[in-house]
Scaffold this active site. Structure first.
Site, PDB file in Angstrom:
ATOM      1  N   LYS A   1       0.989  -1.244   0.035  1.00 53.49           N
ATOM      2  CA  LYS A   1       0.102   0.002   0.046  1.00 53.49           C
ATOM      3  C   LYS A   1       0.737   1.210  -0.319  1.00 53.49           C
ATOM      4  CE  LYS A   1      -3.611   2.299   2.686  1.00 53.49           C
ATOM      5  NZ  LYS A   1      -4.657   2.252   3.771  1.00 53.49           N
TER       6      LYS A   1
ATOM      7  N   LYS B   1      -2.183  -1.520  -3.741  1.00 52.02           N
ATOM      8  CA  LYS B   1      -3.144  -0.405  -3.823  1.00 52.02           C
ATOM      9  C   LYS B   1      -2.260   0.746  -3.627  1.00 52.02           C
ATOM     10  CE  LYS B   1      -6.472   1.830  -0.622  1.00 52.02           C
ATOM     11  NZ  LYS B   1      -7.008   2.182   0.631  1.00 52.02           N
TER      12      LYS B   1
END
Length: 336
Positions: A203, A257
């Site tokens: 992420k 992400k």
């Protein structure tokens, strides 16, 4: 894989295989189905309540009763999973984030309601402290520092509360060190041996998250940035190391992400580890497509579908996307 030799023109005419829909379908290398989609939804207080999110046109917050209806809609469309994100009352946000593991917080009430009414859908949750943190961070802040070990202890309590409520998939999105190992050990000790973890393993500290923070009410609370715990966008190898760490600690599935700006990571994760790999088409990606479509600059439906096929082509097993219901409708109608 060694490439096959290609004959020269005119023996080789690649357009032969593109000539008709039947031929294109026959040689298509990847497929997109409703089974590849996870629908992120936002939960708010009240009954019969919907709230628009201006920075995410077409996305709304729903009260728990309407979240149950959304879960049924997902099942009817063939979408296998729904992911919950709460819009927490500011009065419940504290520096200690205690509301995060309240058995009766919004997320846990929604989990129980969905599993009671729509048992066939998989319910995924977010495990991070930002919706409950007075300072808007994914971890606990002490003297200006986002502290790791105290945050992990809080996240473990949050994960256990969600598992107790009946969550099928926990999605730790906090990026604290050792949180997967700590959660997995606690889940095993508590008897939640079947609870699945989809780790937000890679992420990144991205500018694409802005509309999401509006959606969960974290924008105004956030002090500073998240660069001390989310990944540097320039670091692909570090992302791969984080994926390896989370798998070693007990993650069942991993996520990259944001999505489209990080398709290279999706491909590298899938090729290197061969595990169930997902991407999150985040709020900024969604908002840009919607804004361009609203202005007539692109065909929104076609770009929506093309963007989702990119994840499958990059090696993803599935994608979290706010487009999930609309995409599923197009797929089920025989999208070509």
């Amino acid at each position: 894989m060694t490439a096959s030799p290609i004959a020269s023109f005119p023996s080789s005419r690649p357009r032969r295989l593109r000539r008709t829909p039947a031929l294109r379908n026959l040689v298509r290398e990847d497929q997109l189905s409703a089974n590849d989609l996870i629908w992120p939804v936002f939960v708010c207080d009240g009954e019969g309540v919907t709230q628009e999110i201006p920075s995410m046109p077409g996305v709304i917050r729903r009260s728990v009763d309407l979240i149950v209806e959304a879960a049924q809609e997902a099942v009817d469309l063939g979408i296998p999973a729904i992911c919950l994100f709460p819009y927490t009352d500011a009065a419940l946000k504290t520096d200690g984030c205690e509301e995060a593991w309240n058995p009766d917080n919004l997320s846990n009430r929604a989990i129980r309601a969905i599993k009671s009414a729509v048992p066939d859908i998989a319910v995924m949750t977010d495990v991070a402290l930002d919706p409950y943190n007075a300072q808007g961070h994914d971890g606990i802040v002490r003297n200006g520092e986002i502290v790791n070990d105290e945050s992990v202890a809080a996240l473990v309590k949050m994960a256990l509360a969600q598992a107790d409520a009946g969550a099928d998939i926990l999605g730790p999105s906090d990026m604290m060190d050792n949180r997967i190992g700590a959660m997995r050990a606690a889940l095993e000790d508590a008897g939640h041996i079947h609870t699945t973890i989809m780790s937000y393993a890679a992420k990144y500290a991205s500018a694409y998250y802005g509309p999401f923070r509006d959606a969960v009410g974290a924008s105004g609370a956030l002090k500073g940035d998240k660069k001390t715990y989310q990944l540097d966008p320039m670091n692909a190898e570090e992302g791969l190391r984080c994926v390896a760490r989370d798998l070693a600690e007990g993650a069942d599935m991993v996520m990259v992400k944001p999505g489209m700006p990080y398709l290279d990571l999706c491909t590298r994760v899938k090729e290197r580890f061969g595990v169930p790999t997902f991407a999150y088409q985040v709020s900024g990606e969604y908002a840009m497509i919607q804004a361009a479509a609203t202005n007539g600059w692109i065909d929104g439906e076609k770009v929506m579908m093309e963007s989702l096929t990119a994840f499958r082509r990059a090696g993803c097993d599935g994608v979290l996307t706010y487009f999930a219901p609309e995409a599923a409708k197009r797929i089920n109608a025989g999208w070509e």
